[in-house]
Write a protein that holds these residues in place. Sequence first.
Motif, PDB file in Angstrom:
ATOM      1  N   GLN A   1       9.039  -5.510  -5.593  1.00  0.00           N
ATOM      2  CA  GLN A   1       9.041  -6.826  -6.224  1.00  0.00           C
ATOM      3  C   GLN A   1       7.772  -7.603  -5.911  1.00  0.00           C
ATOM      4  O   GLN A   1       7.425  -8.546  -6.627  1.00  0.00           O
ATOM      5  CB  GLN A   1      10.271  -7.621  -5.774  1.00  0.00           C
ATOM      6  N   ALA A   2       7.079  -7.214  -4.832  1.00  0.00           N
ATOM      7  CA  ALA A   2       5.804  -7.843  -4.504  1.00  0.00           C
ATOM      8  C   ALA A   2       4.650  -7.230  -5.291  1.00  0.00           C
ATOM      9  O   ALA A   2       3.495  -7.605  -5.079  1.00  0.00           O
ATOM     10  CB  ALA A   2       5.522  -7.714  -3.013  1.00  0.00           C
ATOM     11  N   GLY A   3       4.984  -6.281  -6.188  1.00  0.00           N
ATOM     12  CA  GLY A   3       3.953  -5.687  -7.032  1.00  0.00           C
ATOM     13  C   GLY A   3       3.294  -4.478  -6.426  1.00  0.00           C
ATOM     14  O   GLY A   3       2.216  -4.080  -6.886  1.00  0.00           O
ATOM     15  N   THR A   4       3.902  -3.847  -5.427  1.00  0.00           N
ATOM     16  CA  THR A   4       3.321  -2.676  -4.761  1.00  0.00           C
ATOM     17  C   THR A   4       4.226  -1.471  -4.984  1.00  0.00           C
ATOM     18  O   THR A   4       5.443  -1.550  -4.762  1.00  0.00           O
ATOM     19  CB  THR A   4       3.166  -2.927  -3.251  1.00  0.00           C
ATOM     20  N   ALA A   5       3.647  -0.379  -5.414  1.00  0.00           N
ATOM     21  CA  ALA A   5       4.417   0.854  -5.588  1.00  0.00           C
ATOM     22  C   ALA A   5       4.889   1.364  -4.232  1.00  0.00           C
ATOM     23  O   ALA A   5       4.126   1.364  -3.262  1.00  0.00           O
ATOM     24  CB  ALA A   5       3.556   1.910  -6.292  1.00  0.00           C
TER      25      ALA A   5
ATOM     26  N   LEU B   1       2.035   5.999   4.668  1.00  0.00           N
ATOM     27  CA  LEU B   1       0.726   6.274   4.098  1.00  0.00           C
ATOM     28  C   LEU B   1       0.415   5.247   3.019  1.00  0.00           C
ATOM     29  O   LEU B   1       1.288   4.871   2.232  1.00  0.00           O
ATOM     30  CB  LEU B   1       0.685   7.679   3.485  1.00  0.00           C
ATOM     31  N   ASN B   2      -0.817   4.818   2.988  1.00  0.00           N
ATOM     32  CA  ASN B   2      -1.277   3.938   1.918  1.00  0.00           C
ATOM     33  C   ASN B   2      -2.755   4.172   1.668  1.00  0.00           C
ATOM     34  O   ASN B   2      -3.513   4.485   2.606  1.00  0.00           O
ATOM     35  CB  ASN B   2      -1.035   2.466   2.269  1.00  0.00           C
ATOM     36  N   ALA B   3      -3.137   4.046   0.410  1.00  0.00           N
ATOM     37  CA  ALA B   3      -4.550   4.213   0.068  1.00  0.00           C
ATOM     38  C   ALA B   3      -5.349   3.052   0.625  1.00  0.00           C
ATOM     39  O   ALA B   3      -4.860   1.917   0.695  1.00  0.00           O
ATOM     40  CB  ALA B   3      -4.704   4.291  -1.453  1.00  0.00           C
ATOM     41  N   VAL B   4      -6.554   3.337   1.050  1.00  0.00           N
ATOM     42  CA  VAL B   4      -7.447   2.308   1.573  1.00  0.00           C
ATOM     43  C   VAL B   4      -8.342   1.871   0.423  1.00  0.00           C
ATOM     44  O   VAL B   4      -9.292   2.564   0.056  1.00  0.00           O
ATOM     45  CB  VAL B   4      -8.289   2.829   2.752  1.00  0.00           C
ATOM     46  N   GLY B   5      -7.995   0.738  -0.184  1.00  0.00           N
ATOM     47  CA  GLY B   5      -8.741   0.256  -1.332  1.00  0.00           C
ATOM     48  C   GLY B   5     -10.035  -0.413  -0.940  1.00  0.00           C
ATOM     49  O   GLY B   5     -10.338  -0.627   0.236  1.00  0.00           O
ATOM     50  N   GLU B   6     -10.819  -0.756  -1.983  1.00  0.00           N
ATOM     51  CA  GLU B   6     -12.097  -1.411  -1.725  1.00  0.00           C
ATOM     52  C   GLU B   6     -11.921  -2.777  -1.097  1.00  0.00           C
ATOM     53  O   GLU B   6     -12.764  -3.248  -0.355  1.00  0.00           O
ATOM     54  CB  GLU B   6     -12.875  -1.541  -3.047  1.00  0.00           C
ATOM     55  N   GLY B   7     -10.803  -3.441  -1.406  1.00  0.00           N
ATOM     56  CA  GLY B   7     -10.567  -4.782  -0.850  1.00  0.00           C
ATOM     57  C   GLY B   7      -9.854  -4.761   0.479  1.00  0.00           C
ATOM     58  O   GLY B   7      -9.394  -5.805   0.945  1.00  0.00           O
ATOM     59  N   SER B   8      -9.729  -3.585   1.089  1.00  0.00           N
ATOM     60  CA  SER B   8      -9.039  -3.498   2.377  1.00  0.00           C
ATOM     61  C   SER B   8      -9.755  -4.319   3.419  1.00  0.00           C
ATOM     62  O   SER B   8     -10.971  -4.312   3.526  1.00  0.00           O
ATOM     63  CB  SER B   8      -8.962  -2.037   2.843  1.00  0.00           C
ATOM     64  N   ARG B   9      -8.953  -5.007   4.237  1.00  0.00           N
ATOM     65  CA  ARG B   9      -9.520  -5.872   5.284  1.00  0.00           C
ATOM     66  C   ARG B   9      -9.569  -5.192   6.637  1.00  0.00           C
ATOM     67  O   ARG B   9      -9.760  -5.820   7.655  1.00  0.00           O
ATOM     68  CB  ARG B   9      -8.703  -7.174   5.376  1.00  0.00           C
TER      69      ARG B   9
ATOM     70  N   GLY C   1       4.837  -0.593   9.742  1.00  0.00           N
ATOM     71  CA  GLY C   1       3.799   0.172   9.058  1.00  0.00           C
ATOM     72  C   GLY C   1       3.587  -0.298   7.628  1.00  0.00           C
ATOM     73  O   GLY C   1       2.453  -0.406   7.152  1.00  0.00           O
ATOM     74  N   VAL C   2       4.685  -0.601   6.939  1.00  0.00           N
ATOM     75  CA  VAL C   2       4.587  -1.117   5.572  1.00  0.00           C
ATOM     76  C   VAL C   2       3.933  -2.493   5.567  1.00  0.00           C
ATOM     77  O   VAL C   2       3.107  -2.815   4.695  1.00  0.00           O
ATOM     78  CB  VAL C   2       5.983  -1.159   4.927  1.00  0.00           C
ATOM     79  N   THR C   3       4.299  -3.325   6.543  1.00  0.00           N
ATOM     80  CA  THR C   3       3.700  -4.659   6.629  1.00  0.00           C
ATOM     81  C   THR C   3       2.195  -4.561   6.816  1.00  0.00           C
ATOM     82  O   THR C   3       1.423  -5.301   6.191  1.00  0.00           O
ATOM     83  CB  THR C   3       4.325  -5.443   7.803  1.00  0.00           C
ATOM     84  N   ASN C   4       1.749  -3.644   7.685  1.00  0.00           N
ATOM     85  CA  ASN C   4       0.312  -3.457   7.876  1.00  0.00           C
ATOM     86  C   ASN C   4      -0.363  -3.040   6.571  1.00  0.00           C
ATOM     87  O   ASN C   4      -1.470  -3.488   6.244  1.00  0.00           O
ATOM     88  CB  ASN C   4       0.059  -2.397   8.953  1.00  0.00           C
ATOM     89  N   ALA C   5       0.304  -2.135   5.814  1.00  0.00           N
ATOM     90  CA  ALA C   5      -0.263  -1.703   4.539  1.00  0.00           C
ATOM     91  C   ALA C   5      -0.388  -2.877   3.575  1.00  0.00           C
ATOM     92  O   ALA C   5      -1.401  -3.036   2.887  1.00  0.00           O
ATOM     93  CB  ALA C   5       0.603  -0.600   3.945  1.00  0.00           C
ATOM     94  N   LEU C   6       0.637  -3.731   3.529  1.00  0.00           N
ATOM     95  CA  LEU C   6       0.589  -4.885   2.629  1.00  0.00           C
ATOM     96  C   LEU C   6      -0.486  -5.879   3.051  1.00  0.00           C
ATOM     97  O   LEU C   6      -1.120  -6.517   2.213  1.00  0.00           O
ATOM     98  CB  LEU C   6       1.954  -5.574   2.592  1.00  0.00           C
ATOM     99  N   LYS C   7      -0.685  -6.018   4.354  1.00  0.00           N
ATOM    100  CA  LYS C   7      -1.687  -6.967   4.841  1.00  0.00           C
ATOM    101  C   LYS C   7      -3.104  -6.499   4.551  1.00  0.00           C
ATOM    102  O   LYS C   7      -3.951  -7.254   4.082  1.00  0.00           O
ATOM    103  CB  LYS C   7      -1.527  -7.172   6.358  1.00  0.00           C
ATOM    104  N   HIS C   8      -3.366  -5.229   4.879  1.00  0.00           N
ATOM    105  CA  HIS C   8      -4.740  -4.746   4.904  1.00  0.00           C
ATOM    106  C   HIS C   8      -5.144  -3.974   3.659  1.00  0.00           C
ATOM    107  O   HIS C   8      -6.330  -3.671   3.484  1.00  0.00           O
ATOM    108  CB  HIS C   8      -4.953  -3.878   6.147  1.00  0.00           C
ATOM    109  N   ALA C   9      -4.180  -3.603   2.840  1.00  0.00           N
ATOM    110  CA  ALA C   9      -4.503  -2.888   1.589  1.00  0.00           C
ATOM    111  C   ALA C   9      -3.555  -3.372   0.507  1.00  0.00           C
ATOM    112  O   ALA C   9      -2.779  -2.591  -0.054  1.00  0.00           O
ATOM    113  CB  ALA C   9      -4.413  -1.382   1.792  1.00  0.00           C
ATOM    114  N   ALA C  10      -3.587  -4.655   0.246  1.00  0.00           N
ATOM    115  CA  ALA C  10      -2.666  -5.252  -0.717  1.00  0.00           C
ATOM    116  C   ALA C  10      -2.838  -4.603  -2.086  1.00  0.00           C
ATOM    117  O   ALA C  10      -3.947  -4.388  -2.566  1.00  0.00           O
ATOM    118  CB  ALA C  10      -2.920  -6.756  -0.808  1.00  0.00           C
ATOM    119  N   GLY C  11      -1.687  -4.284  -2.710  1.00  0.00           N
ATOM    120  CA  GLY C  11      -1.690  -3.694  -4.049  1.00  0.00           C
ATOM    121  C   GLY C  11      -1.760  -2.193  -4.059  1.00  0.00           C
ATOM    122  O   GLY C  11      -1.491  -1.569  -5.098  1.00  0.00           O
ATOM    123  N   GLU C  12      -2.120  -1.558  -2.954  1.00  0.00           N
ATOM    124  CA  GLU C  12      -2.200  -0.101  -2.892  1.00  0.00           C
ATOM    125  C   GLU C  12      -0.805   0.487  -2.666  1.00  0.00           C
ATOM    126  O   GLU C  12       0.009  -0.069  -1.934  1.00  0.00           O
ATOM    127  CB  GLU C  12      -3.146   0.347  -1.775  1.00  0.00           C
ATOM    128  N   ALA C  13      -0.532   1.612  -3.279  1.00  0.00           N
ATOM    129  CA  ALA C  13       0.779   2.255  -3.178  1.00  0.00           C
ATOM    130  C   ALA C  13       1.081   2.641  -1.729  1.00  0.00           C
ATOM    131  O   ALA C  13       0.194   3.042  -0.975  1.00  0.00           O
ATOM    132  CB  ALA C  13       0.816   3.497  -4.065  1.00  0.00           C
TER     133      ALA C  13
END
Length: 413
Positions: free
Chosen positions: A287-291, A347-355, A318-330
């Motif tokens: 619902q937050a827009g993340t696969a 597991l989550n992809a490390v996008g270009e906007g990752s913090r 682990g999911v919270t970290n993914a949402l924080k640092h790689a928002a929008g990535e599956a």
Amino acid sequence: MRQLLHPFGNPAALRGWTHAFSAAVAAALIGLPVAAAVALVWPGPVPGPVLAAAGCVAIAASGLPVFSRRFAVRTANRLLGAGLPEPVAVRRFSTAGWFLAWVFAGAALMFVSAVALVGVALPVIWLNGGDAVVILVPVTVQPGLAGAWTWGVAVGLLLVLVYCAAAYAALMRRLAVRLLGPGMAERLAAAEAEALRVASRNRLARELHDAIGHTLTTSTIQAAVARQVLETDPESAREALSAIEESSRSALDDLDRALGALREEPAVATAAPTLADLERLGGRVRQAGTAFAVLVDGEVESVPAAMSREAYRIVQEGVTNALKHAAGEAVEVRLRVADARLELQVLNAVGEGSRGTGGGRGLEGIAERVRLLGGEMSAGPDGSGRWEVRAAMPLHPKGSAPVEGGDRTIFTG
């Protein structure tokens, strides 16, 4: 000079004298009935040493009951400022020794008080024309200037009484720490209780960090989504707001559990989430827009309840970290139960906007949970462009195995 005058401005001397006076009262209440009983059974006149020995035995015996030490500690704290903790163990013989020291030291101070009071009466005798009086030894008070010395003696005896009372308070305060203070068993029990209290608070801090942190992260993302589509897609905005409402209620349940534990209240009716609740977690993430996907290999139902609750928190963080640092990535969660081990991967992809990993406590919290469960944990790139948090824990105390990992930050238990 200030040190010399200190007892006169400090109420400790008066309190010490009161403590000593209470010892004299206690000795009379205990000793007189004992003396009367010994006189009834002793053939003929009772020798003084026998009466003294009987009195000492009776006073020491009065320190043996359980309530005696509690009474002695409270009295010493109030009148001597000993600052002793509430007793847990009995320590009967130490308390008996305290009662004997209390009575003997109190009797000595009462003797000094009696001499001082007689000395104070000397100026009165002098003003009345003089007379003979006994202060330990016979003393003749002469009229006129020859008897003016009585004023100096009276003042000197009062000074001696004040200093003796202050010395009594200091001495008995030290004895109280030795005889009434906590013994080795009590100190060990207090240390264990403090360790348990700290561990409990740390556990609650982890619970609050994992649960509330996850809720705030997902709610922030959902609120951003709702704001972006509010005009163009009101239905999606309403769904995001409904998800925020649901996750907030869940966070309130977690907060109630944690606060109830801090206040030592009965547990609330809601149960802590387990691995069986991962699908509901995934619903909030979607619902937050993340696969979000969960892959299970093995019987998750066979995982012990306590480990299942901790494993859920590990996945949630682990999911919270993914949402924080790689928002929008599956985000993908893998569970494997085999060979008496539970293996988790987030597991989550490390996008270009990752913090990046930031400076939060997420990985530290995961590592601590895994370590307490006897397992191992690793976090870092998996070599295929994704960030991986991986943990393996034995389902039973024996049977742990190392976690394989590549070039990454390693946390081991």
